[in-house]
Design a protein around this motif. Structure first.
Motif, PDB file in Angstrom:
ATOM      1  N   GLY A 174       0.814  -1.216   0.000  1.00  0.00           N
ATOM      2  CA  GLY A 174       0.000   0.000   0.000  1.00  0.00           C
ATOM      3  C   GLY A 174       0.844   1.261   0.000  1.00  0.00           C
ATOM      4  N   PHE A 175       1.928   1.240   0.789  1.00  0.00           N
ATOM      5  CA  PHE A 175       2.812   2.409   0.825  1.00  0.00           C
ATOM      6  C   PHE A 175       3.470   2.637  -0.533  1.00  0.00           C
ATOM      7  N   PHE A 176       3.980   1.543  -1.143  1.00  0.00           N
ATOM      8  CA  PHE A 176       4.638   1.682  -2.441  1.00  0.00           C
ATOM      9  C   PHE A 176       3.663   2.124  -3.521  1.00  0.00           C
ATOM     10  N   ASP A 177       2.406   1.663  -3.449  1.00  0.00           N
ATOM     11  CA  ASP A 177       1.429   2.097  -4.448  1.00  0.00           C
ATOM     12  C   ASP A 177       1.168   3.598  -4.352  1.00  0.00           C
ATOM     13  N   ALA A 178       0.958   4.087  -3.124  1.00  0.00           N
ATOM     14  CA  ALA A 178       0.713   5.519  -2.948  1.00  0.00           C
ATOM     15  C   ALA A 178       1.943   6.333  -3.342  1.00  0.00           C
ATOM     16  N   HIS A 179       3.121   5.864  -2.904  1.00  0.00           N
ATOM     17  CA  HIS A 179       4.348   6.590  -3.247  1.00  0.00           C
ATOM     18  C   HIS A 179       4.633   6.497  -4.738  1.00  0.00           C
ATOM     19  N   GLY A 180       4.291   5.357  -5.359  1.00  0.00           N
ATOM     20  CA  GLY A 180       4.497   5.211  -6.793  1.00  0.00           C
ATOM     21  C   GLY A 180       3.637   6.174  -7.591  1.00  0.00           C
ATOM     22  N   LYS A 181       2.391   6.398  -7.163  1.00  0.00           N
ATOM     23  CA  LYS A 181       1.532   7.372  -7.840  1.00  0.00           C
ATOM     24  C   LYS A 181       2.120   8.774  -7.758  1.00  0.00           C
ATOM     25  N   GLN A 182       2.646   9.123  -6.591  1.00  0.00           N
ATOM     26  CA  GLN A 182       3.263  10.433  -6.434  1.00  0.00           C
ATOM     27  C   GLN A 182       4.489  10.578  -7.337  1.00  0.00           C
ATOM     28  N   LEU A 183       5.333   9.525  -7.369  1.00  0.00           N
ATOM     29  CA  LEU A 183       6.521   9.589  -8.221  1.00  0.00           C
ATOM     30  C   LEU A 183       6.148   9.612  -9.699  1.00  0.00           C
ATOM     31  N   ARG A 184       5.064   8.938 -10.064  1.00  0.00           N
ATOM     32  CA  ARG A 184       4.633   8.981 -11.461  1.00  0.00           C
ATOM     33  C   ARG A 184       4.174  10.381 -11.841  1.00  0.00           C
ATOM     34  N   GLU A 185       3.460  11.037 -10.957  1.00  0.00           N
ATOM     35  CA  GLU A 185       3.062  12.420 -11.222  1.00  0.00           C
ATOM     36  C   GLU A 185       4.285  13.320 -11.359  1.00  0.00           C
ATOM     37  N   GLU A 186       5.274  13.124 -10.491  1.00  0.00           N
ATOM     38  CA  GLU A 186       6.494  13.924 -10.595  1.00  0.00           C
ATOM     39  C   GLU A 186       7.220  13.651 -11.900  1.00  0.00           C
ATOM     40  N   LEU A 187       7.243  12.376 -12.345  1.00  0.00           N
ATOM     41  CA  LEU A 187       7.878  12.044 -13.620  1.00  0.00           C
ATOM     42  C   LEU A 187       7.148  12.705 -14.777  1.00  0.00           C
ATOM     43  N   GLU A 188       5.834  12.658 -14.759  1.00  0.00           N
ATOM     44  CA  GLU A 188       5.068  13.295 -15.825  1.00  0.00           C
ATOM     45  C   GLU A 188       5.279  14.803 -15.833  1.00  0.00           C
ATOM     46  N   GLN A 189       5.351  15.413 -14.665  1.00  0.00           N
ATOM     47  CA  GLN A 189       5.602  16.849 -14.613  1.00  0.00           C
ATOM     48  C   GLN A 189       6.989  17.186 -15.152  1.00  0.00           C
ATOM     49  N   ALA A 190       7.987  16.379 -14.796  1.00  0.00           N
ATOM     50  CA  ALA A 190       9.340  16.630 -15.301  1.00  0.00           C
ATOM     51  C   ALA A 190       9.389  16.468 -16.816  1.00  0.00           C
ATOM     52  N   GLN A 191       8.739  15.447 -17.359  1.00  0.00           N
ATOM     53  CA  GLN A 191       8.699  15.271 -18.807  1.00  0.00           C
ATOM     54  C   GLN A 191       7.953  16.417 -19.494  1.00  0.00           C
ATOM     55  N   ALA A 192       6.900  16.905 -18.860  1.00  0.00           N
ATOM     56  CA  ALA A 192       6.164  18.033 -19.432  1.00  0.00           C
ATOM     57  C   ALA A 192       7.022  19.292 -19.458  1.00  0.00           C
ATOM     58  N   ARG A 193       7.769  19.530 -18.400  1.00  0.00           N
ATOM     59  CA  ARG A 193       8.660  20.706 -18.388  1.00  0.00           C
ATOM     60  C   ARG A 193       9.722  20.591 -19.472  1.00  0.00           C
ATOM     61  N   LEU A 194      10.292  19.396 -19.649  1.00  0.00           N
ATOM     62  CA  LEU A 194      11.311  19.198 -20.679  1.00  0.00           C
ATOM     63  C   LEU A 194      10.722  19.396 -22.077  1.00  0.00           C
ATOM     64  N   SER A 195       9.552  18.824 -22.322  1.00  0.00           N
ATOM     65  CA  SER A 195       8.933  18.976 -23.646  1.00  0.00           C
ATOM     66  C   SER A 195       8.578  20.428 -23.923  1.00  0.00           C
ATOM     67  N   SER A 196       8.051  21.126 -22.932  1.00  0.00           N
ATOM     68  CA  SER A 196       7.705  22.538 -23.115  1.00  0.00           C
ATOM     69  C   SER A 196       8.941  23.365 -23.414  1.00  0.00           C
ATOM     70  N   TYR A 197      10.021  23.084 -22.719  1.00  0.00           N
ATOM     71  CA  TYR A 197      11.260  23.845 -22.952  1.00  0.00           C
ATOM     72  C   TYR A 197      11.798  23.563 -24.354  1.00  0.00           C
ATOM     73  N   GLN A 198      11.730  22.301 -24.796  1.00  0.00           N
ATOM     74  CA  GLN A 198      12.226  21.971 -26.132  1.00  0.00           C
ATOM     75  C   GLN A 198      11.374  22.634 -27.214  1.00  0.00           C
ATOM     76  N   ARG A 199      10.054  22.638 -27.021  1.00  0.00           N
ATOM     77  CA  ARG A 199       9.195  23.313 -28.012  1.00  0.00           C
ATOM     78  C   ARG A 199       9.448  24.816 -28.026  1.00  0.00           C
ATOM     79  N   ARG A 200       9.624  25.397 -26.863  1.00  0.00           N
ATOM     80  CA  ARG A 200       9.820  26.839 -26.780  1.00  0.00           C
ATOM     81  C   ARG A 200      11.123  27.263 -27.434  1.00  0.00           C
TER      82      ARG A 200
END
Length: 485
Positions: A174-200
């Motif tokens: 249960g702990f890893f599932d909750a923490h995994g969701k948080q880390l997945r959101e952080e990964l998606e945010q980091a990828q979004a920042r990288l993609s936005s910077y590359q497009r810009r």
């Protein structure tokens, strides 16, 4: 006390010793006969501590230490396992046990805890020396009940071991599932920042673009070196055109100037030839002078035109050199900007990579914990099931009677010795010499058998009178068995 004296004492006190021995044997026999028979059922389990864990794939270090067997013994004898046994056997619904609890405690406390305490008092769990096997025994008045309790105890121990392993895995899952969701959101945010910077910034592959711009800067630098050489060369020719324009290679190699120079030389030769015959004012001389002046003017004009071409070429080289320098400066600025963008993009890429590694690690842990939380096997195996014992384990009639005989003999001997020490009698000649500290004059005939049996009562008084008699002038006679003195 010597052995002979002890035997004489025992012969005199045999009735008391026999009575004590008989009393001990009778009491032990009666207690053994009246005691309720009890049966002990035994089961055995073995712990696999050397095989690798089927999920982790490694041997857990905690299973190889010496305290592991002690921990397992504590688990076997724990209240948690005992409560499982109570629930599996349905002892809480037993009316007779509840009545016994009411009578023993007056209804105070927990009925389950009272049952657990009663079970633990009759349970015995012992490890086998130099092995990973645990023997579980339970003693009860009924053989079937003893076997049922032991088998239920083994099942409860295995279930508890599995629960102790699965419960933390479920919590971790249960702990890893909750923490995994948080880390997945952080990964998606980091990828979004990288993609936005590359497009810009128009970045697709930052490393390739920087390599292209570096190559372009190198080419511009090579062009700059070549243009600097050309500019220096054109500057030298420009200086030469100013000082000696007629000696310039471009002037000497110019075909128009060459033809006019040849023609001018021919006219000058004619002028020198006619000058010897004609005067300066002669029409032909004037005509030649005009042609020579015209040719010289034309050669000067053409030479000036060539020099002006060199100046223009030098101006063009200087302009190209300036443009190349400006292009190099712009390329350098662009390259620095690209490097700054690449560095910033690299930071964003590292953020993405770190977030991905953290997410992958937590995902692997979550997967392992999820598998462990659904595990149904433990490292505990049943080696021997408990069966109803055919004979009672207690009381042990033969052993008890053997112990009673030995203890009775010891108590009988001790009783005879204590009575003798409290009521000392003269039984041998040594008792006269050591006890009364008087010389022995002799032994009366016909009393040797009484000496061997021990002199009591009147014999003791007689020996005292003999010892107390006048000893002056008397001499002890030699003694022989059955002789007079």
């Amino acid at each position: 006390m010597r052995l002979a004296e002890f035997l004489v004492l025992l012969r005199a006190r045999w009735k008391c010793a026999a009575l004590v021995w008989l009393a001990v044997v009778v009491v032990v026999g009666a207690v053994t006969w009246l005691r309720t028979p009890e049966y002990t059922a035994t089961a055995a389990v073995v712990l696999d501590v050397k095989s690798p864990d089927p999920i982790a794939g490694v041997v857990l270090p905690g299973m190889t230490v010496s305290s592991y067997m002690g921990t397992q013994l504590s688990v076997v004898q724990s209240e948690r396992v005992a409560l499982r046994v109570v629930q599996s056997l349905g002892l809480e619904q037993d009316a007779s046990l509840r009545a016994a609890w009411q009578e023993a405690t007056g209804g105070k406390g927990s009925f389950s805890s009272w049952l657990v305490a009663g079970l633990l008092r009759k349970l015995d769990a012992t490890p086998t020396r130099d092995s990973n096997m645990i023997t579980i025994s339970y003693t009860a008045a009924d053989a079937e009940r003893a076997a049922d309790v032991v088998n239920a105890w083994v099942r409860a121990y295995i279930d508890t071991t599995l629960e102790l392993r699965v419960q933390p895995a479920r919590q971790y899952s249960g702990f890893f599932d909750a923490h995994g969701k948080q880390l997945r959101e952080e990964l998606e945010q980091a990828q979004a920042r990288l993609s936005s910077y590359q497009r810009r910034n128009g970045l697709v592959a930052t490393d390739e673009r920087v390599d292209v711009e570096n190559q372009r800067l190198a080419e511009l630098s090579s062009q700059l070196v070549a243009l600097q050489g050309q500019a220096d060369e054109s500057a030298g020719r420009l200086r030469q055109s100013t000082a000696h324009p007629d000696q310039m290679p471009e002037v000497l190699a110019n075909p128009v100037i060459g033809a006019m120079t040849t023609e001018l030389a021919r006219y000058e030769a004619q002028q020198r030839e006619l000058g010897t015959r004609l005067g300066a004012n002669h029409p032909e001389m004037r005509e030649l002078a005009g042609k020579i002046a015209e040719l010289r003017r034309r050669v000067t004009a053409e030479t000036r035109r060539v020099a002006e071409g060199i100046a223009v070429n030098h101006s063009v080289n200087r302009e190209r050199l300036g443009q190349t320098i400006a292009a190099i400066d712009a390329q350098r600025a662009k390259l620095l900007r690209l490097k700054a963008q690449r560095d910033e993009a690299g930071v964003l890429e590292r953020d993405v990579e770190n977030a991905r590694r953290a997410y992958d690690a937590v995902l692997a842990k979550a997967s392992q914990a999820s598998v462990e939380s659904h595990a149904t096997q433990t490292n505990v195996s049943v080696l021997k099931q408990a069966t109803p014992p055919p004979t009672p384990s207690s009381p042990r009639t033969v052993l008890n009677m053997a112990v009673a005989v030995i203890v009775g003999v010891l108590l009988a001997l001790a009783t005879a010795l204590m009575r003798e020490l409290r009521d000392r009698r003269v039984r041998t000649t040594a008792d006269v010499l050591q006890g009364l500290r008087q010389p022995l004059l002799g032994v009366l005939p016909g009393h040797a058998h009484r000496q061997r049996r021990g002199v009591e009562g009147r014999g003791a008084r007689w020996a005292a009178q003999i010892a107390a008699g006048p000893a002056h002038g008397l001499r002890s006679l030699p003694q022989q068995e059955g002789s007079h003195s």
